[in-house]
Design a protein around this motif. Structure first.
Motif, PDB file in Angstrom:
ATOM      1  N   PRO A   1      10.236 -18.059  45.581  1.00  0.00           N
ATOM      2  CA  PRO A   1      11.356 -18.038  46.554  1.00  0.00           C
ATOM      3  C   PRO A   1      12.146 -16.908  46.458  1.00  0.00           C
ATOM      4  CG  PRO A   1      12.151 -19.499  44.729  1.00  0.00           C
ATOM      5  CD  PRO A   1      10.718 -19.261  44.354  1.00  0.00           C
ATOM      6  N   ASN A   2      11.930 -16.098  45.067  1.00  0.00           N
ATOM      7  CA  ASN A   2      12.680 -14.912  45.250  1.00  0.00           C
ATOM      8  C   ASN A   2      12.219 -13.596  45.795  1.00  0.00           C
ATOM      9  OD1 ASN A   2      14.995 -16.108  43.257  1.00  0.00           O
ATOM     10  ND2 ASN A   2      12.997 -16.660  42.167  1.00  0.00           N
ATOM     11  N   ALA A   3      10.899 -13.606  45.756  1.00  0.00           N
ATOM     12  CA  ALA A   3      10.201 -12.376  46.069  1.00  0.00           C
ATOM     13  C   ALA A   3       9.523 -12.403  47.469  1.00  0.00           C
ATOM     14  CB  ALA A   3       9.005 -12.356  45.085  1.00  0.00           C
ATOM     15  N   ILE A   4       9.714 -11.028  47.882  1.00  0.00           N
ATOM     16  CA  ILE A   4       9.042 -10.671  49.267  1.00  0.00           C
ATOM     17  C   ILE A   4       8.394  -9.488  49.009  1.00  0.00           C
ATOM     18  CG2 ILE A   4      11.062 -11.631  50.562  1.00  0.00           C
ATOM     19  CD1 ILE A   4      12.232  -8.905  51.280  1.00  0.00           C
ATOM     20  N   VAL A   5       7.266  -9.284  50.002  1.00  0.00           N
ATOM     21  CA  VAL A   5       6.412  -8.176  49.571  1.00  0.00           C
ATOM     22  C   VAL A   5       6.267  -7.330  50.692  1.00  0.00           C
ATOM     23  CG1 VAL A   5       3.923  -7.669  49.152  1.00  0.00           C
ATOM     24  CG2 VAL A   5       4.881  -9.780  48.264  1.00  0.00           C
TER      25      VAL A   5
END
Length: 320
Positions: free
Chosen positions: A82-86
């Protein structure tokens, strides 16, 4: 009733706060080495959303395969993070459309939000015989080999695709385009000014200094409608009767198994940022035009874009 409304509002605000606090380690993954477009995309979110989480959004670099390593990781070990976006770009979408990411497709990630956009441009040098797009297209209709097109990308790249779209708009085979591939935009511009090519398939954002210097002229912008100042005087290919549009999109995706709660928390953060004049200023500083979409709207738009790219790639013989 009024007390009930206030209570419901308080509950809603509390739930948003709780959801935001669930993002403990906000991170933007740039699927490349430091510097370049993916780094820029992550810096936009790092600055633009800096006040919306408990800590600064960390930028992590994950080079490999122009995004292949990142999409593989977010389909194996980090599908529900839930913490990471790419960060992704139109080049990433083209790679998906042409199968460069192997088995991973547009249905294996959740497209989240945009950072902004740039747009393709059909460019000639100032003293070119082509004063309008119509004049150029008339020559291509008569003999597609009479015009030499060049850009900073190989056959099948984004820049090649811009030319392919122009050819498709007049029912010409893109495979017959006389195309010169340069190592980068700077080399291609040198080729244009030196007379090695007739037309440069560039991007609007990179044109400012050259337009100010009076060395080049834009025949058409590959956007759906005219851009804001100082580019509003340049007509689009579409308004001139040629169905050619190329948006250089920059944005973010998440793992496909991320919870709706976490996904919507990020969506809300972007929607809030889009309303902030400082975010628009940030986009301008990074050479991006505002193109603000998040959540389901973006996911739908991206998947439609990939479908069109896949069809174009098949017509051009890039994929079976």
């Amino acid at each position: 009733m009024k007390k009930l409304s206030i209570a419901l509002m308080a509950t809603t605000l509390m739930s948003v706060s709780i959801l935001a606090s669930d993002i403990k380690r906000p991170e933007c993954v740039a699927p490349a080495k430091p510097g370049g477009g993916f780094d820029l995309t992550c810096r936009v979110v790092q600055t633009g959303l800096k006040d919306q989480f408990d800590r600064l959004i960390k930028v992590t670099f994950m080079p490999g395969g122009i995004g292949a390593v990142a999409i593989n990781q977010f389909n194996t070990t980090r599908t529900d993070d839930p913490n990471a976006i790419v960060a992704f770009s139109s080049g990433s979408l083209l790679n998906i459309a042409t199968g460069k990411y192997g088995k991973w497709t547009e249905n294996d990630v959740k497209f989240l939000a945009t950072a902004g956009a740039d747009f393709g441009a059909v460019v000639v040098k100032t003293n070119s015989k082509y004063k309008t797009l119509d004049e150029l297209m008339t020559d291509l209709k008569k003999d597609e080999s009479s015009v030499v097109v060049g850009a900073g990308g190989s056959v099948g790249s984004q820049d090649w695709m811009k030319g392919a779209l122009l050819f498709k708009s007049i029912n010409k085979d893109p495979k017959k385009m006389r195309y010169v591939a340069y190592d980068g935009g700077g080399d291609a511009i040198a080729g244009l000014l030196g007379g090695s090519i007739d037309v440069y398939m560039g991007d609007v954002g990179e044109m400012s200094s050259h337009l100010d210097a009076g060395t080049m002229r834009i025949l058409a912008v590959l956007s759906t409608e005219r851009l804001p100042e100082p580019f509003s005087k340049y007509p689009t290919a579409i308004e001139q009767g040629y169905d050619a549009e190329w948006t250089i999109l920059r944005g973010y995706y998440m793992g496909k198994n991320v919870s709706e709660e976490a996904y919507n928390t990020w969506v809300s953060a972007f929607e809030k940022a889009y309303k902030d004049p400082e975010f628009k200023k940030l986009q301008e500083e990074k050479g991006l035009f505002p193109l603000n979409m998040a959540g389901a709207e973006l996911d739908k738009s991206v998947k439609e874009r990939i479908a069109k790219l896949r069809a174009l790639a098949k017509d051009a013989g890039l994929i079976k």
